[in-house]
Design a protein around this motif. Structure first.
Motif, mmCIF file in Angstrom:
data_model
loop_
_atom_site.group_PDB
_atom_site.id
_atom_site.type_symbol
_atom_site.label_atom_id
_atom_site.label_comp_id
_atom_site.label_asym_id
_atom_site.label_seq_id
_atom_site.Cartn_x
_atom_site.Cartn_y
_atom_site.Cartn_z
ATOM 1 N N ILE A 132 0.793 -1.226 0.073
ATOM 2 C CA ILE A 132 0.018 0.138 0.006
ATOM 3 C C ILE A 132 0.788 1.150 0.121
ATOM 4 N N LYS A 133 1.884 1.392 0.558
ATOM 5 C CA LYS A 133 2.827 2.305 0.600
ATOM 6 C C LYS A 133 3.470 2.762 -0.776
ATOM 7 N N ASP A 134 3.357 1.989 -1.612
ATOM 8 C CA ASP A 134 3.864 2.169 -2.937
ATOM 9 C C ASP A 134 2.809 2.648 -3.650
ATOM 10 N N ILE A 135 1.587 2.570 -3.369
ATOM 11 C CA ILE A 135 0.438 3.039 -4.398
ATOM 12 C C ILE A 135 0.692 4.567 -4.229
ATOM 13 N N LYS A 136 0.895 5.182 -5.479
ATOM 14 C CA LYS A 136 0.800 6.764 -5.628
ATOM 15 C C LYS A 136 -0.374 7.389 -5.711
ATOM 16 N N SER A 137 -1.141 6.632 -6.444
ATOM 17 C CA SER A 137 -2.813 7.152 -6.614
ATOM 18 C C SER A 137 -3.695 6.020 -7.057
ATOM 19 N N ILE A 138 -4.920 6.456 -6.891
ATOM 20 C CA ILE A 138 -6.181 5.446 -7.554
ATOM 21 C C ILE A 138 -7.106 6.482 -8.044
ATOM 22 N N ASN A 139 -7.690 6.035 -9.404
ATOM 23 C CA ASN A 139 -8.438 6.744 -9.894
ATOM 24 C C ASN A 139 -8.164 8.440 -10.348
ATOM 25 N N PRO A 140 -6.933 8.692 -10.531
ATOM 26 C CA PRO A 140 -6.405 10.137 -10.741
ATOM 27 C C PRO A 140 -7.486 10.500 -11.616
ATOM 28 N N PRO A 141 -7.702 12.109 -11.654
ATOM 29 C CA PRO A 141 -8.635 12.791 -12.295
ATOM 30 C C PRO A 141 -8.177 12.626 -13.657
ATOM 31 N N PRO A 142 -8.756 12.761 -14.937
ATOM 32 C CA PRO A 142 -8.662 12.844 -16.296
ATOM 33 C C PRO A 142 -7.714 13.882 -16.657
ATOM 34 N N VAL A 143 -6.935 13.727 -17.574
ATOM 35 C CA VAL A 143 -5.767 14.634 -17.848
ATOM 36 C C VAL A 143 -6.499 15.525 -18.580
ATOM 37 N N LYS A 144 -6.569 17.154 -18.522
ATOM 38 C CA LYS A 144 -7.009 18.319 -19.107
ATOM 39 C C LYS A 144 -6.325 19.322 -19.237
ATOM 40 N N TRP A 145 -6.622 20.215 -20.125
ATOM 41 C CA TRP A 145 -6.161 21.824 -20.176
ATOM 42 C C TRP A 145 -6.924 22.516 -19.165
ATOM 43 N N THR A 146 -5.803 23.382 -18.608
ATOM 44 C CA THR A 146 -6.535 24.267 -17.613
ATOM 45 C C THR A 146 -5.608 25.812 -17.938
ATOM 46 N N GLY A 163 -5.767 43.692 -14.372
ATOM 47 C CA GLY A 163 -6.491 43.147 -15.201
ATOM 48 C C GLY A 163 -7.618 42.243 -14.693
ATOM 49 N N VAL A 164 -8.518 41.947 -15.571
ATOM 50 C CA VAL A 164 -9.727 40.820 -15.242
ATOM 51 C C VAL A 164 -9.554 39.673 -15.919
ATOM 52 N N GLY A 165 -10.069 38.453 -15.544
ATOM 53 C CA GLY A 165 -9.771 37.325 -16.230
ATOM 54 C C GLY A 165 -10.797 36.169 -16.382
ATOM 55 N N TRP A 166 -10.693 35.360 -17.056
ATOM 56 C CA TRP A 166 -11.589 33.997 -17.093
ATOM 57 C C TRP A 166 -10.707 32.727 -17.120
ATOM 58 N N ALA A 167 -11.041 31.955 -15.840
ATOM 59 C CA ALA A 167 -10.356 30.857 -15.943
ATOM 60 C C ALA A 167 -11.042 29.661 -16.543
ATOM 61 N N PHE A 168 -10.296 28.692 -17.209
ATOM 62 C CA PHE A 168 -10.949 27.512 -17.372
ATOM 63 C C PHE A 168 -10.237 26.275 -17.177
#
Length: 338
Positions: free
Chosen positions: A107-121, A333-338
């Motif tokens: 268990i100590k070697d498990i880095k992650s489980i079900n990581p979020p999908p890769v996406k652009w931000t 400035g002002v902006g919009w995050a995605f």
């Protein structure tokens, strides 16, 4: 007879429901059932019927099971999607796949489980200033940043444009006070969780500084000291080639070191501080160097909308003839995050 049959049916229904649930067994003997949602940074999240999402410390988990396949990332690159069976204390049993032979996994070697999908931000930020009367000025600017992070690599892109004009109240003549743009792209490949190699390129122009074009491709190594949702810090060192074409002087090119770092810290749920610095000293002449730096604060106003104040500093120790070596800008400035 009927009462005994009814009681047996209830027991069977309960056992069937229990069997369909994932289970976490703790070292102290406690058990928690539900559906394993995810795990990262030594914490596991399980969704329960009674308490909703519950976060547990993996260091306190004896073993766990799943009734459906889950995506498990073990070590630096091993990934397997499988159902998990209970194992001896501190382990689970997994099937073969993803470069893994199957069998027990610590268990100590498990880095992650079900990581979020890769996406652009990223974000789009705009700023402007218009005045009429005793002074007549027009200043506009736009900046775009985007990135995509996976466990294996990271892609980053930045671009910006600033333009300004001012009218002389005595002569009525207008002159351009600001006119510059830049493009920057970077690719990082992670050899380990923290150690990576990078290639990057920056292209820019500044008419006021008599800079027709500057191109700076680079490559080297980086180290991700901290990477968390609320805190990031990395350093980089490598080699760059700097090409400069001036409006009023011959072009110049030289090799330079590239030393850089990035830092950002989320101060609270709405305020984020960021700071970047890139230092490019010439290998041939240490007195010839360039610095690109910024520092600022971004304040979230809605889920996607924010306001931002930042300071940009650009320094060229050997600018074009007649141009200043130092450019300092304060941008709101002002902006919009995605």
């Amino acid at each position: 007879m009927n009462r005994a049959f009814f009681a047996a049916s209830i027991v069977c229904a309960y056992l069937a429901t229990f069997a369909m649930a994932d289970e976490i067994q703790f070292i102290n003997g406690d058990r928690l059932t539900g559906k394993i949602k995810s795990a990262a940074d030594g914490k596991m999240v399980i969704t329960t019927d009674v308490a909703g999402d519950v976060t547990v410390d993996l260091a306190k988990v004896k073993t766990f099971t799943s009734t459906e396949p889950i995506e498990i990332h073990v070590g630096e690159k091993n990934v397997v999607k499988t159902m998990v069976a209970a194992g001896p204390q501190g382990t689970v049993q997994v099937a073969a796949g993803g470069g893994m032979a199957g069998g027990p996994v610590a268990i100590k070697d498990i880095k992650s489980i079900n990581p979020p999908p890769v996406k652009w931000t990223g974000a789009i930020t705009a700023n402007g200033l218009l005045t009429h009367g005793n002074s007549n000025t027009q200043n506009i600017g736009i900046a775009i940043d985007a990135s995509r992070r996976s466990e294996q690599d990271r892609i980053s892109f930045d671009a910006g444009y600033l333009y300004g004009r001012q009218k002389n109240p005595d002569t009525g003549e207008s002159s351009t006070t600001t006119d510059n743009w830049f493009l920057f792209g970077k690719y990082d490949y992670f050899f380990t969780k923290k150690f990576y190699g990078f290639v990057s390129s920056r292209v820019e122009r500044d008419r006021i500084a008599e800079l027709k074009l500057r191109v700076t491709p680079a490559g080297g190594l980086g180290y991700q000291w901290i990477e968390k949702p609320n805190l990031n810090f990395r350093t980089e060192a490598g080699l760059a080639w700097v090409y400069e074409d001036f409006e009023n002087a011959p072009s110049d090119d030289h090799f330079a070191l590239r030393l850089a770092y990035h830092f950002d810290k989320k101060l609270n749920d709405k305020v984020n501080f960021f700071h970047d610095l890139e230092y490019l000293p010439s290998i041939e002449d240490s007195s010839d160097f360039n610095i690109n730096a910024d520092a600022g604060v971004r304040v979230t106003m809605t889920k996607n909308m924010f306001t931002e104040f930042k300071i940009e500093w650009k320094f060229d120790n050997e600018p074009a003839p007649g141009a200043a070596d130092n450019d300092l800008r304060y941008i709101l400035g002002v902006g919009w995050a995605f």
